[in-house]
Design an enzyme around this catalytic site. Sequence first.
Site, short mmCIF file in Angstrom:
data_model
loop_
_atom_site.label_atom_id
_atom_site.label_comp_id
_atom_site.label_asym_id
_atom_site.label_seq_id
_atom_site.Cartn_x
_atom_site.Cartn_y
_atom_site.Cartn_z
N ALA A 146 -15.98 -14.96 -21.63
CA ALA A 146 -14.59 -14.59 -21.39
C ALA A 146 -14.31 -14.34 -19.91
CB ALA A 146 -14.22 -13.35 -22.19
N ASN B 234 -23.04 -10.74 -24.18
CA ASN B 234 -22.34 -10.09 -23.08
C ASN B 234 -21.01 -9.51 -23.54
OD1 ASN B 234 -21.16 -9.30 -20.61
ND2 ASN B 234 -22.20 -10.94 -19.50
N ASP B 235 -20.07 -10.38 -23.89
CA ASP B 235 -18.74 -9.91 -24.26
C ASP B 235 -18.77 -8.96 -25.45
OD1 ASP B 235 -17.61 -11.49 -22.26
OD2 ASP B 235 -17.49 -13.22 -23.59
N VAL B 236 -19.70 -9.17 -26.38
CA VAL B 236 -19.71 -8.38 -27.62
C VAL B 236 -20.27 -6.97 -27.41
CG1 VAL B 236 -19.88 -10.43 -29.05
CG2 VAL B 236 -21.98 -9.27 -28.35
#
Length: 479
Positions: free
Chosen positions: A448, A406-408
């Site tokens: 995050a 997700n965050d990446v």
Amino acid sequence: MPAHAATGETVNPWVALAYLVAGVFFILALRGLSSPATSRTGNRFGMVGMLIAVVTTLVTHDIANLVEILIAIAIGGLIGVTIARRIAMTAMPELVAGFHSLVGLAAVLVGWAAYLNPGAFDLLDPGGAIDPVSKVEMGLGIAIGAITFSGSVIAFLKLSGRMSGSPILLPARHIINLGTLAAILVLTAFFAHTPGAEANLPFIVALTVAAFAIGFLLIIPIGGADMPVVVSMLNSYSGWAAAAMGFTLGNSAMIITGALVGSSGAILSYIMCRAMNRSFLSVIAGGFGADAGGGGDGEAREQRPYKQGSADDAAFMLEQAEKVIVIPGYGMAVAQAQHTLREMTDILEEKGVEVKFAIHPVAGRMPGHMNVLLAEANVSYDKVFELEDINSEFAQADVAFIIGANDVVNPAAKTDKSSPIYGMPVFDVDKAKQVFFIKRSMGGVGYAGVDNDVFYMDQTMMLLADAKKMVEEIVKALD
């Protein structure tokens, strides 16, 4: 003959040679662990080096009760083997953090044992007092060990979900942290230069308490996106704690091993920070770059339209593709979907589709987490690429297949200055012709705590299900 670091007494050259050989094996272990292809050999080198160091120590020192020590080693070894065989890959990051905490606690206990019984450690000078230099080494070892312990405990709680992964930003945290660190240095100086064990006791107690506190204070402001760096950083701390204790005890094996672990962990942390566009100093200082106003609250910020697809839809488009780039993340680890994913890629390659894997430096919860999972599933190393090596290829990719990440892949890292992941390099999945995004539901966001615009792009098809179940259905549709 070499001299004992604390007392100046000569050391048996055969002992020094044995510790040197152990150090060489530790160096070979680190070299082997630098690549998945040689990691098993590296582990074996490390085991041999530790065996040599432990046996040498037991043979060359006066042991009060060797049987008790061997029983303790056997119990510890049995616990270690049991945990290693039973632990799931999803729990590996918190396990590593837990092990770091034990290393830090061991350094604290050894330091206190040396303080309470310096004669047993050959730390007394002819006048019956502990040399100030030894006290400095002892104080630093205790301090670094205590920081490692409490910091690792917080990392364990965050990684295991027992504590929120969002940054916890205390008021005036910078002043508190700097003041506590300054107090540790002052207490170490007083401890070193104050004669008499009874007079020293308040200083070493205060030093230990302050170090435990700063470890806690340094880690709680660090958010989920930076946790892989934290794990690497705590690994470095544990090494420096061991090295400091090695100087106190005059044990060259501990000095060598601690320096290797400390320096390699620091270098890895620095490399990861560069890959994330993070300041190394800001991370190790405990969230010095964190913004109390940035970031999410663990929920999507608004309800927006998105396209949902099925396994049959995904299978059809995957078969038509010429190039597919797979981006794995922690969701893949949770679902244990790596073996099924490899099966899917094998089928696609048989149909003439080029498949590559893109690994972000902080994918998962610890350095190399995704690499280990893919290696476990026997994915060929030459199909796995780091961010800087593959990011330019998304423009030529027919499909970006995101499974549990997700965050990446979140473009907020490039566009939203208030985001806690702003500035972190991410995969340019928006440039791919088609994006398949596997996640359990639309209700959650990344570690995050930030919503992701990729969910709502025109070319994105959301595949909402358990990652392993969805990939299994795609495999059936491909057959």
